[in-house]
Design a protein around this motif. Structure first.
Motif, PDB file in Angstrom:
ATOM      1  N   LEU A  53      40.226  50.506 -14.241  1.00  0.00           N
ATOM      2  CA  LEU A  53      40.152  50.426 -15.706  1.00  0.00           C
ATOM      3  C   LEU A  53      39.233  51.559 -16.166  1.00  0.00           C
ATOM      4  O   LEU A  53      38.498  52.118 -15.357  1.00  0.00           O
ATOM      5  N   PRO A  54      39.239  51.893 -17.455  1.00  0.00           N
ATOM      6  CA  PRO A  54      38.292  52.907 -17.945  1.00  0.00           C
ATOM      7  C   PRO A  54      36.856  52.550 -17.537  1.00  0.00           C
ATOM      8  O   PRO A  54      36.476  51.382 -17.566  1.00  0.00           O
ATOM      9  N   TYR A  55      36.098  53.573 -17.156  1.00  0.00           N
ATOM     10  CA  TYR A  55      34.746  53.331 -16.667  1.00  0.00           C
ATOM     11  C   TYR A  55      33.683  53.919 -17.604  1.00  0.00           C
ATOM     12  O   TYR A  55      32.755  53.238 -18.006  1.00  0.00           O
ATOM     13  N   CYS A  56      33.836  55.205 -17.996  1.00  0.00           N
ATOM     14  CA  CYS A  56      32.758  55.837 -18.778  1.00  0.00           C
ATOM     15  C   CYS A  56      33.108  55.984 -20.260  1.00  0.00           C
ATOM     16  O   CYS A  56      32.218  56.080 -21.091  1.00  0.00           O
ATOM     17  N   MET A  57      34.392  56.018 -20.605  1.00  0.00           N
ATOM     18  CA  MET A  57      34.871  56.121 -21.992  1.00  0.00           C
ATOM     19  C   MET A  57      34.445  57.411 -22.688  1.00  0.00           C
ATOM     20  O   MET A  57      34.569  57.538 -23.898  1.00  0.00           O
TER      21      MET A  57
ATOM     22  N   PRO B 129      38.081  47.052 -11.638  1.00  0.00           N
ATOM     23  CA  PRO B 129      38.336  46.930 -13.077  1.00  0.00           C
ATOM     24  C   PRO B 129      37.436  45.845 -13.666  1.00  0.00           C
ATOM     25  O   PRO B 129      37.304  44.762 -13.088  1.00  0.00           O
ATOM     26  N   GLY B 130      36.822  46.146 -14.787  1.00  0.00           N
ATOM     27  CA  GLY B 130      35.886  45.202 -15.391  1.00  0.00           C
ATOM     28  C   GLY B 130      34.448  45.682 -15.275  1.00  0.00           C
ATOM     29  O   GLY B 130      33.571  45.215 -15.996  1.00  0.00           O
ATOM     30  N   VAL B 131      34.204  46.628 -14.352  1.00  0.00           N
ATOM     31  CA  VAL B 131      32.869  47.235 -14.252  1.00  0.00           C
ATOM     32  C   VAL B 131      32.921  48.547 -15.015  1.00  0.00           C
ATOM     33  O   VAL B 131      33.808  49.372 -14.792  1.00  0.00           O
ATOM     34  N   MET B 132      32.030  48.727 -15.938  1.00  0.00           N
ATOM     35  CA  MET B 132      31.979  49.981 -16.687  1.00  0.00           C
ATOM     36  C   MET B 132      30.530  50.320 -17.006  1.00  0.00           C
ATOM     37  O   MET B 132      29.617  49.588 -16.630  1.00  0.00           O
ATOM     38  N   THR B 133      30.317  51.437 -17.686  1.00  0.00           N
ATOM     39  CA  THR B 133      28.936  51.823 -17.970  1.00  0.00           C
ATOM     40  C   THR B 133      28.506  51.250 -19.322  1.00  0.00           C
ATOM     41  O   THR B 133      29.342  50.928 -20.167  1.00  0.00           O
ATOM     42  N   ALA B 136      29.818  53.318 -21.998  1.00  0.00           N
ATOM     43  CA  ALA B 136      31.195  53.000 -22.373  1.00  0.00           C
ATOM     44  C   ALA B 136      31.199  51.881 -23.409  1.00  0.00           C
ATOM     45  O   ALA B 136      31.961  51.916 -24.375  1.00  0.00           O
ATOM     46  N   VAL B 139      30.302  53.462 -26.676  1.00  0.00           N
ATOM     47  CA  VAL B 139      31.396  54.241 -27.256  1.00  0.00           C
ATOM     48  C   VAL B 139      32.414  53.304 -27.900  1.00  0.00           C
ATOM     49  O   VAL B 139      32.878  53.538 -29.013  1.00  0.00           O
ATOM     50  N   ARG B 385      34.464  58.152  -6.505  1.00  0.00           N
ATOM     51  CA  ARG B 385      35.465  57.228  -7.051  1.00  0.00           C
ATOM     52  C   ARG B 385      36.862  57.851  -7.057  1.00  0.00           C
ATOM     53  O   ARG B 385      37.852  57.144  -6.958  1.00  0.00           O
TER      54      ARG B 385
END
Lengths: 100, 463
Positions: A53-57, B129-133, B136, B139, B385
């Motif tokens: 899935l998107p990570y940093c956007m 999926p489901g882990v993000m910064t 993010a 944003v 990654r």
């Protein structure tokens, strides 16, 4: 898994994600739209075929690569949604070979 | 849009906007290249079109960006938006990808204001999926008014994590837990720098305000945790960690079911374009960051290239803006006929303000230095990654005799994917340095090569 904080009645556009139609707010990125519509992956990786899935956007990580209007390798977080846009999963890197 | 400018600024955040506005107001012929659709960078993203509700959630610091954008729009500088720099070389020819075709621009002076990115936080399962910064999350909030729905965990350390938690609370987002990975001894290390931070005490009060709001909201906060990992089969299912050993938690394991995990452990300089332009970079041990070497005006080791803001060391939004104003004065002096006396007089006030805003850095840098576990992850943790290379493979390559990141890249493909090492570069250098017991400065950093963005043959042919 994501929602809008306010239904401000802004314009919406119709997009097709993985061949399903969705109404999403105009002006948001493809990556944001995919998250908002509840998808749990945008692509499978070329090496181990694992979902991402998107990570940093913000255009750094390239984890949100998708096939947009038939063009693969698009950074979904950097592309704005447009009416009638076709958004598809990117499956690995070897799609062209598989089609043969 | 022309093919040559006196000054080409790359980056639409506070540093770039301030440089471009001030340089254009001095009569210089300026263009600003921005990957985003609207000016503001990541910190002031979408600020010009932000609605009232957004200000309520984002806080008044965010509004400062609005003034910057207004000044920029009135300055007369050209604004090239939706433009990715896919090519840059030491002759300072910049290749822009705009509207599906590539255009080349040259300039007498290049100002790199490409800001920062979040420090990669490699931990088991960070690719799920489901882990993000946390960035993010910000944003999504700023650009789209979108927030997590479901079970959300925030983990890591640093001011941005607290800010995001506060913003989410304002927006009515439920947070299951805040998992703080700051080791206990960091505070001990940071305390001696506290007196120096007093001129910027407003930053400290802001941090305390966030912490108080988090406590008052009753969000469970786990401190000094260890062994943080994300678990799940096809996507994130739970966040696991161990409490610190000792009387309270005694090292026991905690598992929290979660749909979204947002990670943060500070930010690092965005080096891709400065490296491509041939700028010298240096290791900043206190910030644990590779930064572009520069003087007070932003002059890099390459005569025609200036660097401002976070890409030349992490300074924060306001200081980045001030650095931009200093840089514009120097540009005016070098190519606009501003004499050194007037330049220095104008710089004096900026210098004083800059000094105040920078006084908080030693304390914050030391307190929120990344925990060792995320700098030197376990063998099984994914480091790259893109090409899915694990820490163990990097260590093995180093043991086999790879003494630098570029050799490791050739042997393992680590850093060879589309992000070009942005998400693994700092980890790879740290792992090699640790494995062969060599200083980071000697080990060095990845070399970067264009294209920096995926570009099709069609786009290239259209140039």
């Amino acid at each position: 898994m994501f929602r809008r904080i306010e239904q401000t009645g802004s314009d919406s556009v119709t997009v097709r994600i993985d061949n399903r139609e969705f109404q999403v707010p105009a002006g948001i990125s493809v990556a944001a739209a995919v998250l908002l519509c509840g998808f749990r992956k945008v692509r499978n990786t070329p090496v181990t075929d694992s979902p991402r899935l998107p990570y940093c956007m913000m255009g750094i990580c390239f984890d949100c690569l998708m096939c947009i209007d038939g063009v693969p390798n698009q950074q979904a977080c950097q592309v704005e949604v447009r009416d009638n846009m076709a958004i598809d999963y990117q499956r690995g890197a070897a799609e062209l070979l598989q089609q043969e | 849009m022309k093919s040559h400018y006196q000054v080409l600024v790359i980056g639409g955040g506070p540093a770039g906007l301030a440089t471009a506005s001030a340089a254009a107001r001095q009569g210089l012929d300026v263009a600003l290249v921005d990957e985003q659709q609207a000016p503001g960078g990541q910190i002031y993203r979408n600020v010009a079109t932000s609605k009232d509700w957004a200000i309520k959630y984002l806080g008044k610091d965010y509004l400062r960006g609005k003034q910057l954008v207004v000044e920029f729009r009135q300055s007369g500088a050209d604004y090239l938006n939706n433009a990715s720099v896919w090519y840059l070389d030491e002759r300072l020819e910049a290749g822009l990808l705009m509207d599906g075709c590539s255009r080349f621009i040259t300039a007498d002076r290049l100002v790199l204001a490409c800001g920062a990115q979040e420090r990669p936080m490699p931990l088991p399962g960070w690719q799920l999926p489901g882990v993000m910064t946390a960035g993010a999350g910000q944003v999504l909030l700023k650009a789209s008014g979108i927030v997590p729905d479901g079970r959300l965990v925030l983990a890591g350390s640093g001011p941005l994590l607290l800010l995001l938690a506060w913003q989410y609370l304002q927006a009515g987002v439920k947070i299951e837990a805040l998992v703080d990975t700051t080791p206990g001894w960091r505070l001990v290390e940071a305390l001696p720098s506290l007196p120096r931070a007093l001129p910027a005490i407003d930053y400290l009060f802001k941090g305390l305000k966030f912490m108080r709001a988090i406590r008052n909201a009753g969000i469970p906060v786990y401190r000094k945790v260890d062994n943080l990992r994300a678990e799940g089969s096809d996507s994130l299912e739970s966040v696991c960690f161990n409490l610190p050993a000792g009387k309270a938690g005694n090292g026991s394991e905690i598992r929290i079911e979660a749909d979204t995990l947002m990670l943060h452990q500070g930010v690092i300089s965005n080096l891709r374009l400065p490296l491509a332009a041939g700028c010298k970079v240096e290791w900043n041990g206190r910030q644990q960051n590779w930064q572009v070497s520069k003087d007070k005006w932003g002059q890099s080791s390459v005569k025609e290239v200036m660097v401002v803001g976070d890409c030349a060391g992490i300074v924060g939004a306001v200081a980045a803006e001030l650095q931009g104003r200093l840089c514009a004065l120097q540009l005016g002096h070098e190519i606009g006929g501003l004499d050194s006396g007037r330049r220095d007089a104008a710089a004096q006030r900026i210098d004083r303000s800059l000094k105040r805003h920078l006084s908080i850095r030693p304390f914050v840098d030391k307190l929120y230095a990344p925990a060792p576990a995320f700098q030197l992850p376990d063998d099984e943790t994914l480091v790259c990654r893109c090409e899915e290379v694990k820490a163990g493979q990097i260590r093995q390559a180093a043991r086999m005799g790879c003494v630098g990141p570029n050799q490791v890249k050739a042997f393992t493909r680590c850093g060879m994917g589309p992000c070009q090492g942005c998400l693994c570069g700092s980890t790879v250098s740290a792992l090699i340095a640790d494995e062969i017991d060599s200083p980071l400065e000697t080990v060095g950093y990845f070399r970067v090569r264009p294209p920096f963005k995926p570009i099709t043959l069609g786009e290239l042919a259209d140039s």
